[in-house]
Design a protein around this motif. Structure first.
Motif, PDB file in Angstrom:
ATOM      1  N   SER A 270       0.812  -1.216   0.000  1.00  0.00           N
ATOM      2  CA  SER A 270       0.000   0.000   0.000  1.00  0.00           C
ATOM      3  C   SER A 270       0.844   1.264   0.000  1.00  0.00           C
ATOM      4  O   SER A 270       0.492   2.251  -0.652  1.00  0.00           O
ATOM      5  CB  SER A 270      -0.944   0.003   1.210  1.00  0.00           C
ATOM      6  N   ILE A 271       1.948   1.238   0.742  1.00  0.00           N
ATOM      7  CA  ILE A 271       2.806   2.428   0.740  1.00  0.00           C
ATOM      8  C   ILE A 271       3.485   2.571  -0.626  1.00  0.00           C
ATOM      9  O   ILE A 271       3.625   3.677  -1.157  1.00  0.00           O
ATOM     10  CB  ILE A 271       3.866   2.340   1.868  1.00  0.00           C
ATOM     11  N   LYS A 272       3.845   1.443  -1.202  1.00  0.00           N
ATOM     12  CA  LYS A 272       4.473   1.510  -2.535  1.00  0.00           C
ATOM     13  C   LYS A 272       3.524   2.157  -3.545  1.00  0.00           C
ATOM     14  O   LYS A 272       3.966   2.845  -4.470  1.00  0.00           O
ATOM     15  CB  LYS A 272       4.850   0.103  -3.025  1.00  0.00           C
ATOM     16  N   ARG A 273       2.240   1.898  -3.389  1.00  0.00           N
ATOM     17  CA  ARG A 273       1.295   2.493  -4.333  1.00  0.00           C
ATOM     18  C   ARG A 273       1.407   4.004  -4.372  1.00  0.00           C
ATOM     19  O   ARG A 273       1.098   4.643  -5.377  1.00  0.00           O
ATOM     20  CB  ARG A 273      -0.164   2.111  -3.975  1.00  0.00           C
ATOM     21  N   GLN A 274       1.808   4.599  -3.249  1.00  0.00           N
ATOM     22  CA  GLN A 274       1.943   6.056  -3.223  1.00  0.00           C
ATOM     23  C   GLN A 274       3.156   6.516  -4.035  1.00  0.00           C
ATOM     24  O   GLN A 274       3.336   7.712  -4.253  1.00  0.00           O
ATOM     25  CB  GLN A 274       2.100   6.552  -1.775  1.00  0.00           C
ATOM     26  N   PHE A 275       3.967   5.563  -4.464  1.00  0.00           N
ATOM     27  CA  PHE A 275       5.150   5.926  -5.236  1.00  0.00           C
ATOM     28  C   PHE A 275       5.059   5.404  -6.664  1.00  0.00           C
ATOM     29  O   PHE A 275       6.030   5.361  -7.386  1.00  0.00           O
ATOM     30  CB  PHE A 275       6.416   5.383  -4.540  1.00  0.00           C
ATOM     31  N   ASP A 276       3.859   5.002  -7.051  1.00  0.00           N
ATOM     32  CA  ASP A 276       3.665   4.486  -8.398  1.00  0.00           C
ATOM     33  C   ASP A 276       2.946   5.554  -9.223  1.00  0.00           C
ATOM     34  O   ASP A 276       1.778   5.845  -8.987  1.00  0.00           O
ATOM     35  CB  ASP A 276       2.809   3.205  -8.322  1.00  0.00           C
TER      36      ASP A 276
ATOM     37  N   LYS B  98      10.801   3.708  -7.044  1.00  0.00           N
ATOM     38  CA  LYS B  98      10.011   4.414  -8.046  1.00  0.00           C
ATOM     39  C   LYS B  98      10.847   4.679  -9.301  1.00  0.00           C
ATOM     40  O   LYS B  98      10.400   4.442 -10.426  1.00  0.00           O
ATOM     41  CB  LYS B  98       9.525   5.746  -7.467  1.00  0.00           C
ATOM     42  N   ALA B  99      12.096   5.125  -9.081  1.00  0.00           N
ATOM     43  CA  ALA B  99      12.969   5.428 -10.216  1.00  0.00           C
ATOM     44  C   ALA B  99      13.204   4.180 -11.054  1.00  0.00           C
ATOM     45  O   ALA B  99      13.373   4.260 -12.273  1.00  0.00           O
ATOM     46  CB  ALA B  99      14.286   6.008  -9.709  1.00  0.00           C
ATOM     47  N   ALA B 100      13.180   3.003 -10.398  1.00  0.00           N
ATOM     48  CA  ALA B 100      13.425   1.762 -11.120  1.00  0.00           C
ATOM     49  C   ALA B 100      12.179   1.253 -11.831  1.00  0.00           C
ATOM     50  O   ALA B 100      12.172   0.135 -12.338  1.00  0.00           O
ATOM     51  CB  ALA B 100      13.967   0.703 -10.157  1.00  0.00           C
ATOM     52  N   GLY B 101      11.112   2.010 -11.805  1.00  0.00           N
ATOM     53  CA  GLY B 101       9.945   1.627 -12.608  1.00  0.00           C
ATOM     54  C   GLY B 101       8.761   1.129 -11.815  1.00  0.00           C
ATOM     55  O   GLY B 101       7.826   0.574 -12.376  1.00  0.00           O
ATOM     56  N   SER B 102       8.775   1.304 -10.525  1.00  0.00           N
ATOM     57  CA  SER B 102       7.612   0.960  -9.699  1.00  0.00           C
ATOM     58  C   SER B 102       7.147  -0.467  -9.943  1.00  0.00           C
ATOM     59  O   SER B 102       5.983  -0.700 -10.240  1.00  0.00           O
ATOM     60  CB  SER B 102       6.469   1.933  -9.959  1.00  0.00           C
ATOM     61  N   ASP B 103       8.048  -1.402  -9.847  1.00  0.00           N
ATOM     62  CA  ASP B 103       7.658  -2.803  -9.992  1.00  0.00           C
ATOM     63  C   ASP B 103       7.385  -3.371  -8.607  1.00  0.00           C
ATOM     64  O   ASP B 103       8.290  -3.487  -7.779  1.00  0.00           O
ATOM     65  CB  ASP B 103       8.779  -3.571 -10.689  1.00  0.00           C
ATOM     66  N   TYR B 104       6.124  -3.761  -8.385  1.00  0.00           N
ATOM     67  CA  TYR B 104       5.733  -4.170  -7.031  1.00  0.00           C
ATOM     68  C   TYR B 104       6.432  -5.456  -6.595  1.00  0.00           C
ATOM     69  O   TYR B 104       6.473  -5.772  -5.419  1.00  0.00           O
ATOM     70  CB  TYR B 104       4.211  -4.353  -6.946  1.00  0.00           C
TER      71      TYR B 104
END
Lengths: 610, 296, 331, 313
Positions: free
Chosen positions: A136-142, A164-170
């Motif tokens: 969920s926190i990662k979603r804020q960086f996608d 995020k810079a690496a492409g937001s791969d979950y």
């Protein structure tokens, strides 16, 4: 031919009728919402609709009212404690923090389930795990989510920006945010962040199951799938309807722990919920009523919305007394009331990037500009504003630390919020300002009527110290987004805005004048004071302490002394609710976290005069 | 050749003059219409006074305290920030005329000219194009269109005017087009055409003047529509930007009436009602007087 | 059949006076007009346009548009019954069945959105107890009577599908449908071309005999009157200036106006009917009529008495003439 | 049928025009949603990201063409709240329709009836009274009417008979109680205009020659009025009713919906305009254009049914 035409028309009519009937029917299914009688229902009211229920868009109290009730957050504010205090919510306890203040370990409660939803393999909600929080926190960086909450953790939690810079791969890990096991989180910070736990009480940090986000995509904004006390039934621009989440964990209320104050709060009947497990409602409806008059009428009817803020235009009819605030008997007989200052303020900052009134390379002009700003501040009639718009109920104060902040200093000199027309004129005269060489003040507002009258009032004050009528002009923006763009691009010399606290810490308002936050950041004034910035940086890694408070107050004084803003005023909120509703409503800080504690008594039990 | 055209022209002028005389006589016999005209003139004087600075100058001043009752100093009381409601209402009269006149005149001119072209070239691509444009603009719901124009011209004080003009010329355009199609086949036009007058000349010298009865009535309708639309648009926040209008006053009052303060509401809605009513009466009388079947 | 043989007139109009309220004041369009019509006779009512002949015709059926028009005086007795004394409903019933009227404009006088069949049957069923089917059959036979080919199918046509002459025939068929005793025909052939005109007039004459009705033919065309009418009434400025048997009136007119009208006939017949150019001057403004004889301003025989005193109708050698100095009277 | 298809095809330029104008106004020059989406503390990088996602960095032509392909596929994606536009429309349009329809019908039906009465008694006191009231009705602002009705009928200061706002329709009584005040207000305001318009139509038709003919053949004035004249008047009536449909269906209910807080298409569209919610705007604009063409076609067909002079070429 003619018969053919008639047949055709008959056909069309038939189609129209069927479509109409189908329309009615589908309408019913959409609004298959209303409570069958016997269900315990509470109808709340808000003055605005959230634009999305996705936690990545939980930017305001409106969205949070729904988000924090549909989803779980690790922490939450105590129901009744004022000033606000945090408590663990989904988290089992407060975090364990390493000695250097950089590593946080948080355990979450086991056995918490998401609501049933087709996004899960068998349609049954699965257990919520630590990994879900990470997701969920990662979603804020996608960027695909157009998230609004990243600023809370950007540059703070290690590895997220790189992720995020690496492409937001979950499927890729973020170094500073990981689940150690099913129920344990580990968070590593780049530098100490005393407000971190506060951010985990925000709607932004609400926990979304990956299955739902992937199945619904953008539509997650209208189709929340969470583990909060309520689950969504329907949502549109005029209301949201939720029902009790049957899986919600059983946690009996401990009023003492929630900060219950029997002296101040007993009148609400809140003791009735002691020892029972929320949520108490079968259904929760929130009506979004933009027109305060409509909300007020609806509230007074008795069988519609059960909560309202007192519209400003009703103050004289409703209140018997303003200090302290007391209801007239006919209202006191029917409604409960709570009043308190907002956790936020309104102010008007000068944009220091405008050389006409802000920073100028010419030191002499710089000095005269400061005099000009100070004169304008002296001419600003806070008392008139308070009387006109807030019936004298608001509190205006010097500086940018708001009264509800624990660091607020009530003894500060009130010179900067005291009307002094003569002093202002003198200041202008002494510094060589004449009606001819005064700069034009462009006052940007959105298009509403109140904003227009704010402007007219401001123009009249400025005319009183010598500004010609046409040197105070208004620039209107169609939407908040448009004026926001103008602020972020630094296009307006005067920035009149309000700020609601994200968490109860003066840091949240002090950052508004921190140099590196300049446009397009939140420092719309583009105030750049190296000393201020140094103090801000120092205090930002400090835990609450008298020393930190002292630093905050020094910064506050700098903003006041440099005449950067006409500031500030906190409004008083007056909430009314029906007497059969057991609640202490609140909409500050996050917003909406009290809703799960709301209970409704059968009407007969509470009706005062039969 | 020139002689011939002047004969055709003179005949058209004669026809026009006698029609106007009849119209005037008929209009003056209509008591409601004359009363309407008188009332409009009173409003106009009020507006004129504002333009000349005779009164209404203190509309922006904070001359009193909040929501003062009616008094000798403040005939209609004061508003929430202490401005004099009478001055604002009077000032708003001039705004109403500005909006009404600007919109009515421009919409009528545009509608007249484009309608005349469409009618004159009926059947050709010019007509098709203009009809297409009219249909396109007609197909967009009015308030959405106005809102869209207002937002896309964000900040311009004339967004509302532009939006209204763009919508209001169409009705006039269609009527003029129909009339011109009829006129086009009349003998004096044929005569003028036959002797080689340019089409441009024919349209502007011989055709448009003969649609003046339509233009006048349409202008009066546009005037009223503009004033009424302004109120709604101001409520939606896309009306007048600076200055004062009845719409803004009514918008101010939507909350005040619930607090029991009716001065803004009453002042603005009565003044507006009066002008709209007077103009409707005037416009009706004009329409009656100019009904070509009754005149000719 | 000779009109004089009949025991009593079918229609007796006495002192009929009609006024219109206009912007310019009250205009008296018909001024104390009196005449009789006997059963089965054809009477022509002639005059220039604007002389009041159409208003007279409409008055007989009480069809004056009101407001602004009003019958302010006189009586219209049909078989002894004063039509002006009837209430509106009673009058309605008599229109079509006892007295009917057809009009000049066949293009617009029929309702464009109903078939002619439905328009005729509507009239039929209004006045007679008929089933829809009976009415339709009757309507078809009526159309056949007015020589409309393929009448049965034509019933389903709309007016715009018929030619002008056919439309006027449809009107006549409608008029005949309820067998009225008196038909007022207001310029029934004016809008038609010459050939059709003759056909329609012939048709009317035939049918009049068959149905035994009286016809008041309102027209400005003296030729038509000469061909079809036994008697003629000449109107000028709202009054009848001369009345009499057609042959006599045409051979020896007594009123200078009648004489003037007749003088223009040969030319009119040769060309298209437009106006009567031989009478000098213009018809006086109806709102501002002269005190004496209304023709005085245009009359070549005018004398000073004519300007002071209005002549009334009196019998001169068999014609009734409203003139102080009738032509040929002194010879 | 072929005619209908052909007519629909000729509507294509119109659809293109409407979409082009509206696209330019509402989408291209409309509000910039970027900053709405960015939250309190955006970075320059985020601004660029969002603008790119919203397509603001593309050219007008590119964006318009993309829109047209969406139009052909009738799929406009998701609104800014994340809801698919299609479901948003499916939810809001029926609400607007059943909200507006009663007032719309009532306005026209009462308008026609009052106009009939006024025309029937033309020049008498009934006519004068009706027309005077109509002019007064026309002179009052819609907004004032709404406010006044709401205070009178919905507030506890007034009669307190109906809900102030909202939309919670389970049953017929619910439905009636929610639409009562909006319907009254729309009818009240529309009535003046409709009555005047229809009266002028009737009066004009009453002066026609065929009316005189009918009277000369003894048909009763009532029958002439309600059968012969009325059928002739159907054409202007149909035109007026038909062409107000798109206005009413999409835009007409805007004020009512926002004041009474009813989640219909008018309110949704207005909100989309002021926030710059492109997918919703695109869908509504297309829908409006298509509806307009549909209405024009239907109008022609109805003409044919009532007026034999019109033929479908």
């Amino acid at each position: 031919m003619r018969f053919l035409v008639q047949k055709y028309i008959a056909g069309l009519l038939l189609v129209a009728v069927i479509a109409f009937a189908a329309g009615c029917e589908s309408d019913q299914s959409v609004h298959q919402v209303s409570a069958p009688p016997g269900l315990k229902t509470y109808r709340h009211a808000m003055d605005q609709a959230p634009t999305s229920l996705d936690p990545t868009q939980a930017a305001n109290v409106y969205a949070n009212h729904v988000v924090v009730n549909a989803y779980d957050t690790l922490y939450a504010y105590k129901y009744l404690a004022r000033p606000y205090q945090l408590k663990p919510n989904l988290a089992a306890d407060f975090p364990t923090v390493s000695a250097d203040g950089l590593t946080y370990t948080i355990r979450i409660k086991p056995g918490v389930r998401f609501v049933d939803d087709p996004c899960f393999p068998d349609g049954r909600g699965r257990e919520l795990l630590a990994e879900d929080f990470v997701y969920s926190i990662k979603r804020q960086f996608d960027p695909k989510n157009q998230p609004q909450g990243a600023w809370l953790w950007q540059g703070r939690i290690a590895g997220l920006d790189e992720w995020k810079a690496a492409g937001s791969d979950y499927d890729q890990p973020a170094s500073g945010l990981r689940a150690i096991d099913r129920y344990t989180l580990e968070i590593r910070l780049t530098r100490p962040y005393p407000q971190l736990v506060d951010t985990f009480a925000q709607g932004y940090s609400a926990i979304v199951p990956r299955e739902a986000a992937e199945k619904y995509g953008k539509a997650l904004g209208v189709h929340p799938v969470g583990s909060g006390p309520f689950r969504l039934v329907s949502y549109d621009s005029s209301r949201v309807v939720m029902e009790r989440n049957p899986y919600y964990r059983q946690e009996p209320v401990d009023l003492q722990a929630e900060g219950y104050d029997p002296v101040e709060q007993a009148y609400t009947g809140i003791e009735a919920i002691e020892g029972r497990s929320p949520p108490f409602l079968d259904r929760l409806e929130i009506d979004f009523i933009t027109e305060s008059s409509a909300a007020w009428t609806s509230f007074n009817k008795g069988n519609e919305v059960q909560f309202t803020t007192v519209p400003i235009e009703q103050i004289d009819r409703v209140l018997a007394d303003k200090n302290p605030i007391r209801l007239r008997p006919e209202y006191a007989a029917r409604f409960h009331m709570y009043s308190g200052l907002e956790a936020g303020f309104v102010f008007t900052a000068f944009n220091m990037d405008f050389p006409e009134l802000g920073y100028s390379p010419d030191p002499e002009r710089n000095r005269r500009n400061k005099a000009l700003r100070c004169a304008i501040i002296k001419a600003y009639d806070w008392e008139a504003r308070n009387q006109s718009w807030y019936f004298g109920l608001a509190t205006y104060f010097p500086g940018i630390i708001v009264p509800v902040s624990p660091e607020y200093d009530p003894d500060l000199s009130r010179d900067s919020v005291t009307l002094d027309v003569a002093g202002a004129r003198r200041l202008l005269r002494d510094n060589g300002w004449t009606p001819e060489n005064l700069p034009t003040l462009v006052y940007g507002t959105t298009a509403g009527v109140t904003e227009r009258l704010f402007f007219e009032q401001f123009r009249a004050w400025m005319r009183a110290i010598g500004f010609p009528h046409d040197k105070v002009v208004r620039k209107t923006y169609a939407t908040f987004g448009d004026i926001s763009r103008a602020w972020k691009r630094g296009e307006l010399p005067l920035v009149a805005k309000g700020w609601g606290l994200d968490y109860p810490d003066a840091e949240n308002t002090l950052q508004l004048f921190y140099g590196p936050n300049g446009s397009p950041g939140s420092n719309d004034a583009n105030y750049r004071n190296p000393e201020y910035d140094r103090l801000y940086e120092r205090s930002s890694v400090m835990l609450a302490s008298p020393e930190r408070t002292a630093i905050y107050r020094r910064m506050n004084q700098m903003v006041t002394d440099d005449c950067v803003a006409m500031t500030g005023l906190s409004r008083t909120r007056i909430y009314l609710w029906h007497k059969n509703v057991v609640a202490v409503p609140d909409r500050e800080i996050v917003g909406g976290f009290f809703l799960k504690y709301v209970d409704v008594l059968p009407v007969a039990q509470t009706r005062p005069e039969g | 050749m020139n002689e011939f055209s002047s004969v055709a022209g003179a005949r058209a002028v004669n026809r026009r003059n006698s029609i106007w005389r009849k119209v005037l006589r008929k209009f003056l016999a209509d008591r409601t219409g004359v009363a309407g005209l008188a009332a409009v003139l009173v409003y106009f004087v009020a507006a004129l006074g504002v333009w000349c600075g005779w009164w209404g100058t203190d509309w922006a001043d904070l001359g009193g305290s909040k929501w003062e009752a009616v008094s000798a100093a403040h005939w209609f009381g004061t508003n929430i920030i202490g401005q004099d409601i009478f001055s604002r209402a009077i000032y708003a009269t001039s705004t109403a005329f500005e909006v009404g006149v600007v919109v009515a005149v421009l919409a009528t001119i545009i509608g007249g000219v484009l309608g005349a072209f469409a009618g004159f070239f009926a059947g050709s691509w010019i007509d098709e194009l203009l009809l297409w444009a009219m249909n396109v603009l007609d197909a967009i719901p009015f308030y959405l269109f106005v809102a869209a124009v207002a937002y896309s011209l964000a900040g311009s004080p004339y967004a509302m005017h532009v939006a209204m003009i763009t919508s209001f010329w169409i009705g006039t355009g269609r009527l003029v087009r129909g009339e011109v199609i009829k006129l086009r086949n009349m003998e004096y036009i044929e005569a003028a055409y036959a002797i080689g007058l340019s089409r441009f000349m024919i349209i502007f010298r011989h055709i448009l003047p003969n649609t003046s009865h339509i233009l006048l009535v349409q202008a009066s309708i546009a005037f009223v529509s503009a004033i009424k639309a302004e109120v709604i648009l101001s409520f939606l926040g896309i009306g007048i930007r600076d200055g004062m209008s009845w719409g803004l006053m009514i918008e101010e009052s939507t909350k005040e009436v619930l607090a029991g303060f009716y001065n803004n509401f009453i002042a603005a809605s009565l003044l507006m009602f009066g002008l709209v009513m007077a103009f409707n009466a005037l416009s009706d009388a004009l329409q009656d007087a100019m009904d070509p079947r009754k005149v000719a | 059949m000779n009109a004089a043989d009949a025991p009593a007139p079918l229609l007796r109009v006495k002192d009929l006076t009609v006024e219109f309220r206009t912007m310019d004041g009250i205009v008296r369009a018909v001024d104390a007009v009196s005449f009789d019509i006997w059963p089965n006779e054809t009477v022509g009512l002639v005059g220039e346009s604007g002389c009041g002949k159409t208003v007279t015709g409409l008055s007989l059926l009480r069809l004056i548009p009101s407001p602004p028009g009003q019958i302010i005086n006189g009586s219209i007795e049909l078989e002894g019954l004063d039509l002006l004394s009837l209430d509106a409903g009673d009058m309605e019933k008599r229109r079509g069945s006892e007295i009917a009227m057809i009009f000049q404009e066949p293009m617009t006088s029929l309702n464009p959105v109903f078939t002619i069949g439905s328009q005729i049957t509507e009239v039929l069923r209004r006045h007679r107890q008929l089933s829809q089917r009976q009415a339709r059959e009757l309507a078809a036979s009526l159309l056949a009577k007015v020589s409309i080919p393929d009448a049965g199918r034509r019933l389903d046509d709309y007016p715009h599908q018929l030619s002008g002459g056919m439309r006027q025939r449809v009107m006549i068929a409608m008029a005949l449908s309820c067998n009225p005793k008196l038909l007022v025909a207001d310029e029934p052939t004016t809008a038609l071309d010459v050939t059709t005109q003759a056909q329609v007039l012939d048709q009317m004459r035939e049918l009049q005999n068959e149905f035994r009705m009286a016809v008041l033919l309102v027209t400005h065309d003296l030729g038509v009157v000469a061909e079809t009418c036994q008697r003629a009434l000449v109107m000028y400025c709202g009054s009848i200036v001369e009345a009499g048997k057609t042959e006599q009136l045409f051979s020896s007119p007594r009123h200078p106006y009648t004489a003037g009208l007749l003088a223009s006939i040969p030319r009119i017949r040769a060309e298209r009917i437009a106006e009567l150019p031989v009478i000098p001057g213009r018809v006086p403004d109806p709102g501002n009529l002269p005190a004496g004889c209304r023709f005085a301003g245009r009359c070549s025989h005018v004398q000073s008495r004519c300007h002071q005193e209005r002549p009334t109708l009196r019998s001169v050698n068999g014609n009734a003439v409203a003139c102080h100095y009738p032509l040929g009277a002194d010879i | 049928m072929q005619y209908v298809l052909r007519k629909m095809l000729t509507g294509i330029p119109l659809i293109l025009g409407v979409t082009l104008v509206s696209f330019a106004l509402m989408v291209y020059f409309g509000p910039d949603m970027t900053y709405q989406l960015l939250g309190k503390n955006p970075t320059a990088e985020q601004i660029i990201e969002v603008r790119h996602q919203l397509g603001y960095d593309q050219s007008f032509i590119q964006r318009y063409l993309a829109y047209l392909t969406e139009l052909i596929r009738l799929d406009f994606g998701n609104s800014s709240s994340g809801e698919p536009v299609r479901s948003l429309l499916a939810k809001t349009i029926p609400v607007s329709l059943i909200l507006i329809l009663p007032g719309f019908l009532l306005g026209h039906i009462l308008g026609v009836l009052l106009a009939l009465a006024a025309a029937f008694w033309r020049g008498r006191w009934a006519d004068k009274l009706i027309m005077a009231i109509a002019v007064i009705g026309m002179s009052v602002s819609f907004l004032i009417v709404i406010i006044a009705f709401q205070i009178l009928l919905c507030s506890s200061d007034g009669l307190n008979l109906f809900p102030v706002r909202g939309w919670n329709v389970q049953s017929l009584p619910d439905y009636l109680s929610y639409i009562a005040v909006p319907t009254l207000a729309t009818t009240f305001v529309a009535l003046g205009y409709e009555t005047r318009f229809y009266r002028s139509v009737f009066v004009e038709e009453m002066t026609r020659d065929y009316v005189r003919t009918a009277r000369a053949f003894g048909l009763s004035s009532r029958r002439i009025f309600f059968r012969s004249i009325f059928k002739n008047c159907l054409i202007p009536i149909i035109t007026r009713v038909m062409f107000s449909i798109p206005q009413v269906a999409i835009g007409g209910s805007l004020l009512i919906e926002s004041y009474f807080g009813i989640p219909g298409i008018g309110k949704a569209t207005y909100e989309a305009i002021i926030t710059g919610d492109q997918p919703v705007l695109k869908a509504v604009v297309s829908l409006t254009a298509i509806l307009f063409v549909f209405v024009m076609t239907l109008n022609d067909i109805l003409y044919r049914a009532v007026d034999p002079r019109v033929s479908l070429k």
